[in-house]
Scaffold this active site. Structure first.
Site, mmCIF file in Angstrom:
data_model
loop_
_atom_site.group_PDB
_atom_site.id
_atom_site.type_symbol
_atom_site.label_atom_id
_atom_site.label_comp_id
_atom_site.label_asym_id
_atom_site.label_seq_id
_atom_site.Cartn_x
_atom_site.Cartn_y
_atom_site.Cartn_z
ATOM 1 N N LYS A 1 0.860 -1.187 0.000
ATOM 2 C CA LYS A 1 0.000 0.000 0.000
ATOM 3 C C LYS A 1 0.888 1.226 0.000
ATOM 4 O O LYS A 1 2.012 1.186 0.498
ATOM 5 C CB LYS A 1 -0.883 0.030 1.261
HETATM 6 N N1 GLU Z 1 -7.141 0.071 -3.214
HETATM 7 C C1 GLU Z 1 -7.901 -1.082 -3.553
HETATM 8 C C2 GLU Z 1 -7.965 -2.048 -2.387
HETATM 9 O O1 GLU Z 1 -7.839 -1.661 -1.254
HETATM 10 C C3 GLU Z 1 -7.454 -1.716 -4.867
HETATM 11 C C4 GLU Z 1 -6.051 -2.229 -4.911
HETATM 12 C C5 GLU Z 1 -5.610 -2.680 -6.294
HETATM 13 O O2 GLU Z 1 -6.402 -2.667 -7.212
HETATM 14 O O3 GLU Z 1 -4.437 -3.037 -6.398
HETATM 15 O O4 GLU Z 1 -8.231 -3.207 -2.551
#
Ligand code: GLU
Length: 424
Positions: free
Chosen positions: A113
């Site tokens: 993240k």
């Molecule tokens: N931010 C989204 C999540 O928390 C998508 C992450 C992604 O598509 O890599 O799942």
């Protein structure tokens, strides 16, 4: 007996919450000590200072992070959050949840993240572009289509992903669409990615309502958060016949027992940016929204919204966690003890986003693009399989649904680590 020797680098309420979830799941599956700590803690992180020239000529330094929790099962994957309250500990917790999420639904990814401490609404479009490009410039040696693949999260969108992909590509000297997902379709984005998270939430809500034998025509829904995920979930559920009785964002909410006119709300937000003063119903606070009597309560904003303070007062039949980490450990215990509420845990409930991100990455790597029907059919297939696996695990071991999902996700990562050896 192995014991982690770790600093307070990630220490925060939300990181401790993710760690407690992990500990509980690791205990439940008797995860051996030799594998526990290395499955639990993030592998590595990068903190960066991003200097951005402002419209008035001044320069502001923003702090940004990227945490890669696990790379044992493939490149790490996860969004980038632009929010004023971002902390390194929060990003680490979110990276951890990405690991279990990708693993649970069977994607060949680890978890990561990113985050920048900024309120994107306070930047001009040019400042936002500079910040986004600057962030990616600092990440060039840390991410990559086979290392770590970012995507949108709270406060970021496909435009930002396009700028980041362009910055990375300019650095390496050729177009690399697979370095980022959630891009505009014109830059290699996938059909269906923008609505994927909300569409996945709505799909699972409908499946669980069917299990509960509650018809959609008798379903009322309250949604906290009206960003990409909250609004797409609302649209998809309303299209299936459910009545959306409350929506909200950080400026407050709207309650209308007759059903909110979503078209009107979306147009309002398009121009006003926020729901404040939208006249489609009675104003309601975010706290009161969570305690409304409804069939489905959907937290679709930030972490730690359902707590020991309000968990005993929820008046819904189903909680669908569209946000990551919206329910604290204490609230989990209260909801379980009540026994009258079903809960679809975040790592299952909102996995539609990263599943279609995976499809986007595959399409980019093969330069072969799919139509929307193909994307949606494959998305539903993966969600069905993951739901069945969670329900089976839940029944077999008499776990809560969250524990069932976490143990499945964690076990697969631990197995991969065990098989590979100590390094990954
Ligand atoms: N931010 C989204 C999540 O928390 C998508 C992450 C992604 O598509 O890599 O799942």
């Amino acid at each position: 007996m192995s014991k982690a020797i770790v600093s307070s680098l990630y220490d925060s309420e939300v990181f401790r919450m993710a760690c407690r979830q992990f500990d509980q799941a690791a205990d439940a599956i008797n995860l051996p000590d030799t594998i526990r700590d290395r499955t639990k803690y993030p592998r590595r992180c990068l903190a960066v200072a991003l200097s951005v020239r402002r419209r008035d000529g001044s320069v502001t330094v923003f702090e940004g992070y990227r945490v890669q929790h696990n790379l044992s099962t493939g490149p790490s994957k996860g969004g980038i959050r632009f929010h004023q309250d971002v902390t390194l500990g929060e990003v680490a917790a979110l990276a951890m949840w990405m690991s279990w999420k990708c693993s649970l639904v069977g994607l060949p990814y680890g978890g990561a993240k990113g985050g920048v401490i900024v309120n994107p609404n306070e930047l001009t479009p040019e400042e936002l572009e500079h910040l986004s490009r600057r962030y990616m410039q600092e990440m060039v040696n840390f991410v990559g289509p086979h290392t770590d693949v970012p995507a949108p999260d709270v406060g970021t969108n496909e435009k930002i992903m396009g700028w980041m992909m362009d910055t990375y590509s300019n650095h390496v000297g050729h177009l690399v669409p697979a370095v980022v997902t959630g891009k505009p379709i014109s830059l290699g984005g996938s059909q269906g990615r923008r609505e994927a998270t909300g569409a996945g939430v709505a799909y699972l809500v409908k499946k669980y309502l069917a299990d509960l034998k509650v018809p959609l025509s008798k379903t009322t829904v309250a949604i906290q958060g009206f960003g990409n995920v909250g609004s797409e979930t609302a649209v998809a559920l309303a299209a299936s016949g459910a009545k959306i009785i409350a929506i909200s964002d950080y400026t407050g909410g709207i309650y209308n027992p007759k059903g909110i006119d979503l078209k009107k709300a979306l147009t309002y937000v398009q121009y006003q940016k926020v729901l404040r003063d939208f006249d489609g119903g009675e104003p309601i606070s975010n706290e009161a929204l969570l305690e409304l009597k409804c069939t489905v309560l959907i937290p679709a904003a930030l972490e730690r919204q359902i707590t020991e303070q309000n968990a005993g007062r929820l008046k819904c039949r189903l909680v669908a966690e569209a946000a990551n980490g919206p329910t604290t450990n204490e609230a989990d215990r209260i909801i379980e003890a009540r026994g009258d509420i079903e809960l679809i845990p975040d790592i299952l409930c909102n996995s539609g986003g990263v599943i279609v991100s995976y499809f986007e990455w595959l399409q980019n790597l093969s330069s072969f693009y799919w139509d929307r029907d193909e994307v949606m059919t494959k998305l539903h297939g993966i969600l069905d399989k993951a739901k069945d696996a969670v329900e089976y695990q839940k029944r077999k071991f008499k776990f809560s649904r969250r524990l069932a999902a976490l143990t499945l996700g964690i076990q697969r990562v631990a197995d991969a680590k065990q098989s590979r050896g100590l390094f990954p």
